[in-house]
Write an enzyme that holds these catalytic residues in place. Structure first.
Site, mmCIF file in Angstrom:
data_model
loop_
_atom_site.group_PDB
_atom_site.id
_atom_site.type_symbol
_atom_site.label_atom_id
_atom_site.label_comp_id
_atom_site.label_asym_id
_atom_site.label_seq_id
_atom_site.Cartn_x
_atom_site.Cartn_y
_atom_site.Cartn_z
ATOM 1 N N ASP A 175 0.875 -1.163 0.000
ATOM 2 C CA ASP A 175 0.000 0.000 0.000
ATOM 3 C C ASP A 175 0.922 1.226 0.000
ATOM 4 O O ASP A 175 2.144 1.079 0.171
ATOM 5 C CB ASP A 175 -0.889 -0.032 1.245
ATOM 6 N N ASP B 229 -14.633 14.536 1.958
ATOM 7 C CA ASP B 229 -14.355 15.616 1.007
ATOM 8 C C ASP B 229 -12.893 16.046 1.038
ATOM 9 O O ASP B 229 -12.323 16.427 0.006
ATOM 10 C CB ASP B 229 -15.246 16.828 1.312
ATOM 11 N N ASP C 47 -0.040 4.890 1.503
ATOM 12 C CA ASP C 47 -0.166 5.734 2.699
ATOM 13 C C ASP C 47 0.051 4.920 3.973
ATOM 14 O O ASP C 47 -0.573 3.890 4.186
ATOM 15 C CB ASP C 47 -1.553 6.377 2.733
ATOM 16 N N HIS D 124 -10.401 14.219 1.323
ATOM 17 C CA HIS D 124 -9.648 13.280 0.485
ATOM 18 C C HIS D 124 -10.133 13.322 -0.967
ATOM 19 O O HIS D 124 -9.343 13.504 -1.897
ATOM 20 C CB HIS D 124 -9.796 11.863 1.037
#
Length: 587
Positions: free
Chosen positions: A137, A291, A139, A293
């Site tokens: 992944d 929002d 993050d 993100h």
């Protein structure tokens, strides 16, 4: 770890007064009249029983009945029941004082065996020799962020609530509270309560918060008719509150600002006696955080100030380089957009970062990526232009968007236990891969490093050593049912409760450890042990092992098993030699 049993025995052998008193009390035979060989055998047995009762809590009342002078347990306890209340009180406190003295003598030895926070811990046996392909992944796996990012997310989402959802302007007074919450907490959407739940679905009293303030235990018990949360009320498989589930579990690190914001808004409404619907509040906060993100606000802010928001990257580069030089195949599957990932990897690794990866997939929409067969892959250019051609092959150097794991497996043939995938979200990153596809999984738990450092402190060692000793003492001595004895035991129980609260507060004064609810594992820990073969604080821990290394989980005895072997510890967890490499500076 130095076996506590061996060290304790040496301490107990010095404690002749207690041993002789126990021997006389339980055997009814003067010690000097017993044959020396028999005396040595019986003493050894008593020493072992004392150790188990005090430090492992595994000995029942039979510890007093396993002697030659008593036919059964009831006979053994009759000796104490016939004694005067004052005699019993004095005797129990003498045992208490001796036990405490012995545990305090252990602390210097235990403190020397501190756990190395750069260890990789195993839930399931796994050998790196079998791993040919490594997946990641992005993050909080390849890229780690500073707390400045949490503050940014909180502030933007708070302002969205005010500007777009018409929440009171007074909310601007609230700022992000860095150490208020921990990951893995549950939120009751209908009652607006944030809490910690253990592996058996029991609420940990003292960790239930409405807004920024704790809810009294009596009120919690009244609301939930006890402390247990039924399965149908718990969050769904991915921790979400859907299809009748009233609980939401916050599992990823990005959820810390969301929990903070929920608590702050709840606090404002209660402080100003504003009537509100908790369900609407939860949905509005969730939408505002989304929002931040989805609209790219967070991405643009991070890209504009990498040094302020990305914590470190040198060790990530070293891990990827080591894997590449050993001929391992690597791929990236992330929910983040390419432009954000590209700028971050340029900062962490360098402009040639894509040369290290065989496949790069962005905006994958995990966990849907692992289950939804309908979404095909789509190629995207460096400038974000989408291609419409059908994908017949996933090629190195190209970027792909969306797609699904079934198509990924068909195109690559990367199946089964030769694949190891790393991620920080136990549900979205790891659960489906373990349960449905047989990949090996590695959880990245950044909080682990801080918690281990706390566990290595003298304060924590002192508290936990005596807490274990006191718990064993209570378990052992509760068999004395006379009023004087029960009064003493109740005092011990109160002391134990106070110590349990102290150990919680060492980690986090509101919610305690990420991994423990007092003695039980948390719900988070239970899912971690089920869905992750191995777990670690960061990818840099891989630098401590070669690619032939096998990770072995500790064989901790089940409750009905005897501890035949000394306690094991994950290789490298104690002060043992590692592969020489540069000292990590991660915090």
């Amino acid at each position: 770890m130095t076996p506590l049993s061996l060290y304790l025995c040496s301490l107990l052998k010095k404690n002749k007064l207690l041993i002789c008193y126990n021997y006389l009390h339980t055997h009814g035979t003067p010690l000097h009249l017993v044959d020396r060989a028999a005396r040595k055998t019986r003493l050894a047995r008593l020493l072992d029983m004392n150790f188990r009762a005090v430090f492992r809590g595994r000995v029942t009342g039979k510890v007093l009945a396993q002697q030659s002078g008593a036919k059964n347990y009831r006979e053994a306890t009759m000796c104490t029941s016939s004694a005067s209340g004052q005699d019993m009180t004095n005797w129990l406190w003498s045992i208490y004082n001796e036990t405490k003295k012995q545990t305090e003598a252990l602390i210097p030895v235990i403190s020397k065996n501190s756990v190395n926070p750069n260890t990789i811990f195993a839930n399931n046996e796994m050998s790196l020799h079998d791993i040919e392909i490594y997946g990641f992944d992005y993050d909080y796996t390849l890229a780690f962020y500073s707390r400045h990012l949490h503050t940014l997310i909180f502030n933007i989402a708070r302002d969205i609530l005010i500007q777009e959802h018409r929440y009171p302007e007074g909310l601007r007074e609230y700022e992000y509270i860095p150490n208020f919450v921990v990951r893995g907490l549950h939120y009751d959407v209908q009652k607006a309560l944030l809490m910690k739940i253990d592996a058996f679905h029991y609420i940990q009293l003292g960790t239930v918060y409405r807004g920024l303030h704790p809810v009294p235990d009596k009120e919690v018990i009244a609301m939930y008719d006890g402390c247990h949360v039924p399965l149908e009320n718990m969050s769904d498989f991915y921790g979400k509150s859907s299809h009748g589930h009233t609980m939401k579990q916050f599992m990823d690190i990005f959820s810390l600002p969301e929990m903070n914001l929920l608590c702050c808004v709840n606090d404002y409404f209660m402080k100003h006696n504003i009537d509100y619907e908790p369900v609407h509040l939860y949905k509005d906060v969730k939408a505002a955080i989304g929002d931040v993100h989805v609209k790219g606000i967070m991405y643009r802010a991070v890209e504009a100030d990498m040094e302020n928001y990305i914590s470190y990257g040198e060790q990530t580069h070293a891990v990827l380089k080591k894997l590449y030089e050993d001929g391992k195949k690597m791929f990236l599957i992330t929910n983040s957009p390419f432009d954000f990932v590209d700028r971050g990897m340029n900062y962490i690794v360098g402009k040639d970062w894509r040369d290290l990866f065989d496949i790069v997939i962005v905006q994958a929409d995990k966990p849907g990526f692992f289950n939804d067969r309908r979404k095909p892959f789509r190629r995207v250019t460096d400038k974000g232009v989408l291609h419409w051609d059908r994908i017949h092959k996933l090629e190195k150097g190209k970027i792909y968007k969306q797609g699904n794991l079934y198509e990924f497996l068909r195109l690559t043939g990367w199946r089964g236990s030769k694949v190891l995938y790393f991620g920080d979200h136990i549900y979205s990153d790891l659960a489906d891969l373990t349960l449905k596809h047989g990949w090996r999984t590695g959880a990245i738990i950044p909080e682990l490093r801080k918690e281990i450092k706390i566990m290595n402190t003298e304060q924590y060692v002192h508290l936990m050593t005596w807490l274990q000793g006191l718990t064993g003492l209570i378990e052992h001595m509760q068999v004395h049912r006379d009023p004087a004895s029960q009064s003493v035991v109740q005092e011990w129980i109160k002391e134990r409760e106070a110590m349990r609260s102290q150990t919680k507060d060492i980690f986090n004064s509101q919610f305690g450890s990420l991994f423990r609810t007092y003695h039980n594992p948390t719900y988070f820990s239970r899912r971690l042990s089920r869905f992750a073969d191995i777990y670690m604080a960061s990818l840099s821990c891989l630098l401590n092992y070669d690619f032939q290394h096998t990770f072995f989980p500790r064989r901790t005895p089940l409750q009905h098993e005897s501890p035949f072997w000394p306690e094991q510890t994950s290789a490298g967890a104690l002060k043992m030699p590692f592969i020489p490499h540069r000292t990590t500076t991660e915090e």
